[in-house]
Design an enzyme around this catalytic site. Sequence first.
Site, PDB file in Angstrom:
ATOM      1  N   HIS A 130      27.038  61.934  47.511  1.00 23.65           N
ATOM      2  CA  HIS A 130      27.409  60.514  47.623  1.00 23.65           C
ATOM      3  C   HIS A 130      28.919  60.347  47.539  1.00 23.65           C
ATOM      4  O   HIS A 130      29.519  59.613  48.336  1.00 23.65           O
ATOM      5  CB  HIS A 130      26.713  59.716  46.514  1.00 23.65           C
ATOM      6  CG  HIS A 130      27.215  58.333  46.331  1.00 23.65           C
ATOM      7  ND1 HIS A 130      26.584  57.214  46.857  1.00 23.65           N
ATOM      8  CD2 HIS A 130      28.311  57.843  45.682  1.00 23.65           C
ATOM      9  CE1 HIS A 130      27.259  56.126  46.545  1.00 23.65           C
ATOM     10  NE2 HIS A 130      28.319  56.477  45.829  1.00 23.65           N
ATOM     11  N   GLU A 131      29.540  61.015  46.565  1.00 25.59           N
ATOM     12  CA  GLU A 131      30.989  60.881  46.418  1.00 25.59           C
ATOM     13  C   GLU A 131      31.722  61.464  47.626  1.00 25.59           C
ATOM     14  O   GLU A 131      32.726  60.901  48.086  1.00 25.59           O
ATOM     15  CB  GLU A 131      31.455  61.566  45.127  1.00 25.59           C
ATOM     16  CG  GLU A 131      30.876  60.959  43.857  1.00 25.59           C
ATOM     17  CD  GLU A 131      31.129  59.464  43.738  1.00 25.59           C
ATOM     18  OE1 GLU A 131      32.122  58.965  44.304  1.00 25.59           O
ATOM     19  OE2 GLU A 131      30.308  58.787  43.092  1.00 25.59           O
ATOM     20  N   HIS A 134      31.791  58.993  50.353  1.00 22.24           N
ATOM     21  CA  HIS A 134      32.926  58.061  50.256  1.00 22.24           C
ATOM     22  C   HIS A 134      34.175  58.671  50.880  1.00 22.24           C
ATOM     23  O   HIS A 134      34.938  57.993  51.572  1.00 22.24           O
ATOM     24  CB  HIS A 134      33.213  57.726  48.791  1.00 22.24           C
ATOM     25  CG  HIS A 134      32.339  56.653  48.227  1.00 22.24           C
ATOM     26  ND1 HIS A 134      32.157  55.436  48.841  1.00 22.24           N
ATOM     27  CD2 HIS A 134      31.608  56.616  47.074  1.00 22.24           C
ATOM     28  CE1 HIS A 134      31.345  54.687  48.094  1.00 22.24           C
ATOM     29  NE2 HIS A 134      31.001  55.380  47.025  1.00 22.24           N
ATOM     30  N   GLU A 198      28.677  51.047  49.322  1.00 25.46           N
ATOM     31  CA  GLU A 198      27.804  51.901  48.522  1.00 25.46           C
ATOM     32  C   GLU A 198      26.566  52.319  49.304  1.00 25.46           C
ATOM     33  O   GLU A 198      26.120  53.466  49.213  1.00 25.46           O
ATOM     34  CB  GLU A 198      27.411  51.202  47.222  1.00 25.46           C
ATOM     35  CG  GLU A 198      28.558  51.046  46.234  1.00 25.46           C
ATOM     36  CD  GLU A 198      29.188  52.379  45.855  1.00 25.46           C
ATOM     37  OE1 GLU A 198      28.442  53.370  45.686  1.00 25.46           O
ATOM     38  OE2 GLU A 198      30.415  52.439  45.743  1.00 25.46           O
TER      39      GLU A 198
END
Length: 294
Positions: A130-131, A134, A198
Amino acid sequence: MNGMKTAMLLAALTALFMALGYMFGGTGGATIALIFAAGMNLLTYWNADKLVLRMHHAREVDAASAPEFYGLVAELARRAAIPMPRVYLVDDPSPNAFATGRNPENAAVAATTGLLSMLSHEEVAGVMAHELGHVRNRDTLIMTMVATIAGAISMIANFGLFFGHGENRPNPLVAILAVFMAPFAAMIVQMAISRTREFGADRAGAEISGNPRALASALAKIAGPAQRMPSAASQGNPAAAQLYIVPTQVSELFSTHPATEKRIAALMALEGTPTAAPAPQPVRRSALDPNRTR
């Protein structure tokens, strides 16, 4: 698109700086605030990642000091087709993670020791994917700049109560209102840019890790503890909360994240399974946990 959002954010926060400066110091105060905002914008663009990492007392790790964790991030970065980011650990029992840096070539990812001790290997992989999502989506510049500039707005609003004087001193009621409203105004700006971000990082994380269920399980497991036990950095600077994979403030009105239940439902839909949240599994120490007895 993110470049335009960044420019709009900087313009909005600069205008808020000038409004606060005018309220506390008239025309001269607005001019000083403009100069200060220009310097802050330059500083945050080039150095916000360093400020954020310092704020969290993060320590950089490598293949020698944290081989399992570093190796996991390296493999995920390879799958994401992005440069290898710098990797950090934060000694904090609050389970969370974040990414920072102005672009993929200058990115860093960090996880707390609380997160590594709470999640399984697969769940940690989902969180770090997930990071890296980003990073790949180029969200990190705007996230990092918001964390530093919004914190500065809160600081200047509070300082204004003490540094106004004479005819330039604001009405006490107006000054008190500014102290409370300036941070909220900054958070509203964050809300306008953050919630869809998100969902995008969740989708990217599911793709990179190949396991949307593990990311959904991680979100279900850490959302409650992160709320009950906010990080030390977010307690000192609430704007830092928007960096994390799960928010550390209770009020959804001012949250920069969608409701965790909605994110879990979207992830489970990616796998083609029912949208009920996966039941959190008993906590077990991950092999990535730096405090695990080997």
